[in-house]
Enzyme design. Structure first.
Site, PDB file in Angstrom:
ATOM      1  CB  THR A 153      -5.367-117.144 -59.654  1.00 52.15           C
ATOM      2  OG1 THR A 153      -6.246-116.508 -59.284  1.00 52.15           O
ATOM      3  CG2 THR A 153      -5.590-116.792 -61.248  1.00 52.15           C
ATOM      4  CB  CYS A 174     -11.603-109.721 -58.249  1.00 53.49           C
ATOM      5  SG  CYS A 174     -11.115-111.568 -57.648  1.00 53.49           S
TER       6      CYS A 174
HETATM    7  N1  PLP Z   1     -11.514-119.380 -56.371  1.00 48.66           N
HETATM    8  C1  PLP Z   1     -12.246-119.013 -55.445  1.00 48.66           C
HETATM    9  C2  PLP Z   1     -13.578-119.678 -55.147  1.00 48.66           C
HETATM   10  C3  PLP Z   1     -11.955-117.738 -54.723  1.00 48.66           C
HETATM   11  O1  PLP Z   1     -12.963-117.116 -54.033  1.00 48.66           O
HETATM   12  C4  PLP Z   1     -10.731-117.131 -55.058  1.00 48.66           C
HETATM   13  C5  PLP Z   1     -10.475-115.883 -54.370  1.00 48.66           C
HETATM   14  O2  PLP Z   1     -11.053-115.046 -54.277  1.00 48.66           O
HETATM   15  C6  PLP Z   1     -10.013-117.540 -55.824  1.00 48.66           C
HETATM   16  C7  PLP Z   1     -10.135-118.702 -56.736  1.00 48.66           C
HETATM   17  C8  PLP Z   1      -8.511-117.097 -56.295  1.00 48.66           C
HETATM   18  O3  PLP Z   1      -7.668-117.517 -55.293  1.00 48.66           O
HETATM   19  P1  PLP Z   1      -6.465-116.711 -54.991  1.00 48.66           P
HETATM   20  O4  PLP Z   1      -6.739-115.276 -54.397  1.00 48.66           O
HETATM   21  O5  PLP Z   1      -5.444-117.530 -54.098  1.00 48.66           O
HETATM   22  O6  PLP Z   1      -5.765-116.685 -56.448  1.00 48.66           O
END
Ligand code: PLP
Length: 374
Positions: free
Chosen positions: A72, A326
């Site tokens: 993120t 999420c």
């Molecule tokens: N992008 C994708 C495609 C994801 O699947 C996720 C996590 O579920 C994220 C971004 C976010 O990653 P992080 O949990 O490291 O912030």
């Protein structure tokens, strides 16, 4: 109670070798990497070795890798930088991106002079690359942001082709590779991409650590202000043991890629044939040749089963999900499936089953038996 984990797109277990490497690092590398004494130098040297190892694994140079706290953060940083520092006037993305991209872009481009254009999604879940080519033919300074593997459906976007289109039209290209990093070979010398995003907890590493690949020569402005860590690009004391864990996790994921992939592919085939046998009429959301560890299926159950199916499986110790972690607590339909399914189909229960090398046929038999009692 038996426990079966089939939610590896949400997060993965930490590999034992990774835990060992992290424990050693916590004991031995406790110095602050910015301190000039021997304790600090040791911690610094460990993170630089980790950076080199990560860079080598994607055929980048160490200076092109910056450590961040997660996927993120990396996505946020790329967009902030594109708007404020690279002066892009348009960002082209898709409505099926993870919220770490989609919500960020919607928020950042609101009340700004940067246009956000979301590509049409085709019935197989792919962003429309013909539309992308038409848009790129316009003379507007652009960043394209398209994910490699969709976290809900496993739909794979041809990022080689997207990158080539971007090069042809001098657009910057960012890809969220959170779901594919460590699960497929990525070579930035072959792939025309400017920014790649990875998160360790998706490839059997620890949570709270990720990295951003930034192609050499691209101008980057720090998002977190403060100290001079990461060559002034990201302030904040580096999370040394997490960085060590991430490098180890990427190294072993890629070493074991071929056998793990073969094992997961055989489980995937087994699951599809079991679903065909026991739930005729089930459908794959996306395409049958989506990414090997993620499969999103629509079950031929009445719509009133949708709300309780995850709960029912959870009561039996089975972890799967409806969409991304999420939003799995939410009952509103997935924003990804909403782009691909009819209103009727959207009401039916769809499940994301995401596999790892640790799963067995027994796990899948247990899931099928549990689904029979829904
Ligand atoms: N992008 C994708 C495609 C994801 O699947 C996720 C996590 O579920 C994220 C971004 C976010 O990653 P992080 O949990 O490291 O912030």
């Amino acid at each position: 109670m038996k426990k079966v984990y089939l939610d590896h797109a949400a997060t993965t277990t930490i590999a034992p070798e990774v835990i060992d490497a992290m424990l050693t690092s916590m004991k031995e590398d406790f110095g602050n990497p910015s301190s000039t004494h021997s304790f600090g130098r040791q911690a610094k040297s460990s993170i630089e070795l980790a950076r080199k190892s990560i860079a080598k694994n994607i055929n980048a140079t160490a200076s092109e890798i910056v450590f961040t706290s997660c996927g993120t953060e990396s996505n946020n940083w790329v967009f902030r930088n594109a708007m404020d520092n690279l002066q892009v006037k348009r960002i082209i993305s898709s409505p099926t991106e993870h919220h770490a991209v989609l919500h960020t872009l919607e928020e950042m481009t609101q009340n700004s002079d940067v246009d956000l254009v979301l590509l049409k999604i085709l019935p197989d879940g792919q962003p429309d690359l013909v539309q992308l080519a038409e848009l790129l033919a316009e003379d507007i300074k652009t960043l394209v942001s398209l994910m490699h593997v969709n976290n809900e459906t496993g739909v794979v976007t041809d990022i080689q082709k997207v990158g080539e289109l971007c090069r042809q039209h001098q657009a910057y290209f960012h890809s969220d590779t959170v779901q594919s990093m460590g699960k497929t070979a990525i070579d930035v010398q072959q792939l025309p991409v400017d920014f790649l995003v990875a998160s360790a907890h998706k490839f059997n590493g620890p949570k709270g650590i990720g990295f951003l690949y930034i192609r050499k020569g691209l101008s980057m402005q720090s998002m977190l202000l403060g100290g001079e860590q990461e060559k002034g690009l990201r302030a904040g004391t580096e999370s040394v043991h997490n960085i060590i864990g991430m490098a180890k996790a990427l190294e072993i994921s890629l070493e074991q890629l071929a056998p793990h992939r073969a094992h997961i592919l055989s489980l995937r085939a087994y699951l599809i044939s079991a679903l065909q046998e026991h739930f005729p009429g089930f459908k794959i959301n996306g395409s049958i040749d989506g990414f090997y560890n993620i499969i999103n299926v629509m079950l031929p159950f009445a719509a009133d089963k949708t709300a309780m199916i995850l709960f029912h499986l959870d009561m039996k110790g089975i972890a799967v999900s409806r969409g991304s972690a999420c939003q799995s607590g939410s009952i509103s339909p997935s924003h990804v499936l909403a782009q691909m399914l009819s209103e009727d189909d959207l009401q039916k229960p769809s499940l994301r089953i995401s596999l790892s090398h640790l799963n067995t046929q027994d796990d899948l038999d247990y899931l099928i038996e549990a689904l029979k009692t829904v």
